[in-house]
Design an enzyme around this catalytic site. Sequence first.
Site, mmCIF file in Angstrom:
data_model
loop_
_atom_site.group_PDB
_atom_site.id
_atom_site.type_symbol
_atom_site.label_atom_id
_atom_site.label_comp_id
_atom_site.label_asym_id
_atom_site.label_seq_id
_atom_site.Cartn_x
_atom_site.Cartn_y
_atom_site.Cartn_z
ATOM 1 N N HIS A 1 59.464 61.099 36.509
ATOM 2 C CA HIS A 1 58.048 60.482 36.759
ATOM 3 C C HIS A 1 57.099 60.197 35.342
ATOM 4 C CE1 HIS A 1 57.923 62.105 41.128
ATOM 5 N NE2 HIS A 1 57.856 60.751 41.200
ATOM 6 N N GLY B 1 62.081 52.649 38.647
ATOM 7 C CA GLY B 1 61.899 53.430 39.876
ATOM 8 C C GLY B 1 61.245 52.708 41.003
ATOM 9 N N ASP C 1 65.185 53.758 41.898
ATOM 10 C CA ASP C 1 65.457 55.079 42.827
ATOM 11 C C ASP C 1 66.442 54.743 43.944
ATOM 12 O OD1 ASP C 1 63.509 56.372 41.443
ATOM 13 O OD2 ASP C 1 61.954 56.281 42.592
ATOM 14 N N ASP D 1 56.894 64.935 38.768
ATOM 15 C CA ASP D 1 55.431 65.275 38.596
ATOM 16 C C ASP D 1 54.954 65.723 39.778
ATOM 17 O OD1 ASP D 1 52.790 65.616 37.884
ATOM 18 O OD2 ASP D 1 52.572 63.706 37.389
ATOM 19 N N HIS E 1 55.353 55.124 44.955
ATOM 20 C CA HIS E 1 56.544 54.959 45.752
ATOM 21 C C HIS E 1 57.102 56.156 46.232
ATOM 22 C CE1 HIS E 1 57.314 55.762 41.595
ATOM 23 N NE2 HIS E 1 58.860 56.163 41.996
ATOM 24 N N ASP F 1 60.328 56.248 48.295
ATOM 25 C CA ASP F 1 61.615 55.992 47.715
ATOM 26 C C ASP F 1 61.912 57.366 47.074
ATOM 27 O OD1 ASP F 1 61.231 53.481 48.393
ATOM 28 O OD2 ASP F 1 60.298 52.949 46.479
ATOM 29 N N ARG G 1 66.577 63.112 49.585
ATOM 30 C CA ARG G 1 67.084 63.282 50.789
ATOM 31 C C ARG G 1 68.785 63.015 50.852
ATOM 32 N NH1 ARG G 1 68.740 59.807 54.546
ATOM 33 N NH2 ARG G 1 69.079 60.197 56.498
#
Length: 121
Positions: free
Chosen positions: A10, A57, A62, A82, A89, A92, A98
């Site tokens: 981030h 990203g 991502d 962060d 986003h 994402d 996940r």
Amino acid sequence: MSKKIGLVAHDKKKQDLTVWCSQVKEKLAQYDLFATGTTGQAIIDATQLPITLLKSGPLGGDAQLGAMIVEGELDGLVFFIDPLTAMPHDVDVKALIRLATLYDVPFACNKATADAVLTLF
């Protein structure tokens, strides 16, 4: 065949990731590195490591890393997150986490876990 590691951070964590990459540069040089655009360019500027740059990203980087995980083309993911700043986003980011979890890909979200993940390779 070289292991493949994804790198992303981030905005407020890009400096932390760049410093970490500088500290472990010799080790990272042994791997094929992939990074989201802005993060990857910051790391290249600081370390001169060869990195394949993906999209930024928020523009799909991502998702590109996630696709690499699904295809079995990423062996580890270092994503300095962060936790104090809302991300537009965020969905994402959650999808990427996940997928790393679902496909059992070692995933580091800070310096301590990044050090630990790097010892696996």
